[in-house]
Design a protein around this motif. Structure first.
Motif, PDB file in Angstrom:
ATOM      1  N   PRO A  97       6.241 -13.769  12.054  1.00 38.44           N
ATOM      2  CA  PRO A  97       5.098 -13.351  11.228  1.00 38.44           C
ATOM      3  C   PRO A  97       5.315 -11.948  10.650  1.00 38.44           C
ATOM      4  N   GLU A  98       4.773 -11.734   9.474  1.00 40.85           N
ATOM      5  CA  GLU A  98       4.787 -10.403   8.862  1.00 40.85           C
ATOM      6  C   GLU A  98       3.802  -9.538   9.647  1.00 40.85           C
ATOM      7  N   THR A  99       4.231  -8.363  10.038  1.00 36.76           N
ATOM      8  CA  THR A  99       3.381  -7.507  10.871  1.00 36.76           C
ATOM      9  C   THR A  99       2.522  -6.547  10.050  1.00 36.76           C
ATOM     10  N   ARG A 100       2.909  -6.316   8.803  1.00 31.62           N
ATOM     11  CA  ARG A 100       2.141  -5.381   7.973  1.00 31.62           C
ATOM     12  C   ARG A 100       1.010  -6.106   7.256  1.00 31.62           C
ATOM     13  N   ARG A 101      -0.115  -5.409   7.131  1.00 25.03           N
ATOM     14  CA  ARG A 101      -1.258  -5.949   6.395  1.00 25.03           C
ATOM     15  C   ARG A 101      -0.884  -6.029   4.911  1.00 25.03           C
ATOM     16  N   PHE A 102      -1.300  -7.102   4.257  1.00 24.13           N
ATOM     17  CA  PHE A 102      -1.009  -7.288   2.832  1.00 24.13           C
ATOM     18  C   PHE A 102      -1.846  -6.322   2.004  1.00 24.13           C
ATOM     19  N   THR A 103      -1.177  -5.457   1.281  1.00 28.55           N
ATOM     20  CA  THR A 103      -1.814  -4.508   0.374  1.00 28.55           C
ATOM     21  C   THR A 103      -1.122  -4.664  -0.977  1.00 28.55           C
ATOM     22  N   PRO A 104      -1.676  -5.463  -1.879  1.00 32.28           N
ATOM     23  CA  PRO A 104      -0.988  -5.703  -3.153  1.00 32.28           C
ATOM     24  C   PRO A 104      -0.889  -4.420  -3.976  1.00 32.28           C
ATOM     25  N   HIS A 105       0.333  -4.131  -4.436  1.00 33.36           N
ATOM     26  CA  HIS A 105       0.586  -2.898  -5.165  1.00 33.36           C
ATOM     27  C   HIS A 105       1.921  -2.986  -5.891  1.00 33.36           C
ATOM     28  N   VAL A 106       2.140  -2.042  -6.789  1.00 38.39           N
ATOM     29  CA  VAL A 106       3.425  -1.879  -7.468  1.00 38.39           C
ATOM     30  C   VAL A 106       3.953  -0.507  -7.071  1.00 38.39           C
ATOM     31  N   THR A 107       5.056  -0.474  -6.340  1.00 43.83           N
ATOM     32  CA  THR A 107       5.643   0.806  -5.939  1.00 43.83           C
ATOM     33  C   THR A 107       6.240   1.489  -7.159  1.00 43.83           C
ATOM     34  N   LEU A 108       5.821   2.731  -7.383  1.00 47.70           N
ATOM     35  CA  LEU A 108       6.346   3.524  -8.497  1.00 47.70           C
ATOM     36  C   LEU A 108       7.435   4.485  -8.024  1.00 47.70           C
ATOM     37  N   ALA A 109       7.262   5.026  -6.815  1.00 47.90           N
ATOM     38  CA  ALA A 109       8.246   5.972  -6.277  1.00 47.90           C
ATOM     39  C   ALA A 109       8.283   5.872  -4.771  1.00 47.90           C
ATOM     40  N   ARG A 110       9.479   6.038  -4.221  1.00 44.98           N
ATOM     41  CA  ARG A 110       9.650   6.186  -2.787  1.00 44.98           C
ATOM     42  C   ARG A 110       9.808   7.678  -2.528  1.00 44.98           C
ATOM     43  N   LEU A 111       9.224   8.134  -1.438  1.00 50.42           N
ATOM     44  CA  LEU A 111       9.166   9.564  -1.175  1.00 50.42           C
ATOM     45  C   LEU A 111       9.992   9.929   0.057  1.00 50.42           C
ATOM     46  N   LYS A 112      10.669  11.043  -0.060  1.00 51.57           N
ATOM     47  CA  LYS A 112      11.417  11.581   1.066  1.00 51.57           C
ATOM     48  C   LYS A 112      11.115  13.071   1.115  1.00 51.57           C
ATOM     49  N   HIS A 113      10.557  13.494   2.217  1.00 50.27           N
ATOM     50  CA  HIS A 113      10.204  14.905   2.412  1.00 50.27           C
ATOM     51  C   HIS A 113       9.221  15.399   1.368  1.00 50.27           C
ATOM     52  N   ALA A 114       8.344  14.533   0.911  1.00 48.87           N
ATOM     53  CA  ALA A 114       7.316  14.944  -0.051  1.00 48.87           C
ATOM     54  C   ALA A 114       6.130  15.525   0.718  1.00 48.87           C
ATOM     55  N   SER A 115       5.600  16.584   0.195  1.00 49.57           N
ATOM     56  CA  SER A 115       4.450  17.232   0.799  1.00 49.57           C
ATOM     57  C   SER A 115       3.194  16.407   0.521  1.00 49.57           C
TER      58      SER A 115
END
Length: 178
Positions: A113-131
């Motif tokens: 089973p998928e463990t994450r709750r379904f949150t429909p969205h379009v990812t625009l950016a992945r963040l690394k060390h973003a404040s």
């Protein structure tokens, strides 16, 4: 087959509008507009036999009509450790039903089973060390988000190669909605 997931494609004109939100956020790796999508069910790395079972099960999905979807704002995942900025999909019961059906079908073929709750969205950016402050400022200064509505006439089975930031995504199979 490589890593698989199902999703809804984003039409070119909607992707162009979303791409105007690129830039201005330190620590962001922007997703290329041709890779914008709404993930329905992450499947993961599976062998060829399981991939065949997945394709067959998805082909047995109930044929509902096309879905009208609306993107209506910006948001982020991760709270105090932001990891993504996305365009939010406003409530759509039919989309949630489609996702739930795919979850059921994937369990029937033996996937966990998928463990994450379904949150429909379009990812625009992945963040690394973003404040978190920078992310909040980014979203606040782009508060006038136009409602972007489109009709999805199919869902697709995507494959992806292991890479930083996702993509490129390849459509392995398409399943009509209606």
């Amino acid at each position: 087959m490589p890593r698989l997931f199902t999703g809804i494609e984003i039409p070119a004109e909607i992707a162009l509008a979303l791409s105007s939100f690129r830039g201005g956020l330190p620590g962001a790796r922007w997703v290329d507009p041709e890779n914008y999508h709404i993930t329905l069910r992450f499947i993961g790395d599976i062998d060829e036999r399981m991939a065949d079972d997945v394709c067959s099960a998805l082909g047995d999905a109930r044929r509902r009509g096309p879905l009208t979807l609306t993107l209506d704002g910006l948001d982020s995942f991760g709270g105090s450790k932001p990891r993504a900025v996305f365009a939010r999909t406003s409530g759509n019961g039919e989309l949630s039903e489609l996702q739930a059906e795919q979850e059921r079908l994937m369990r029937q073929v033996g996937l966990a089973p998928e463990t994450r709750r379904f949150t429909p969205h379009v990812t625009l950016a992945r963040l690394k060390h973003a404040s978190p402050v920078d992310v909040a400022d980014y979203i606040a200064t782009r508060g006038h988000f136009p409602r972007l509505t489109f009709t999805a006439r199919r869902f697709v089975l995507y494959s992806s190669r292991a890479s930083v930031g996702g993509g490129p995504y390849v459509i392995e199979a398409a399943y009509p909605l209606g």
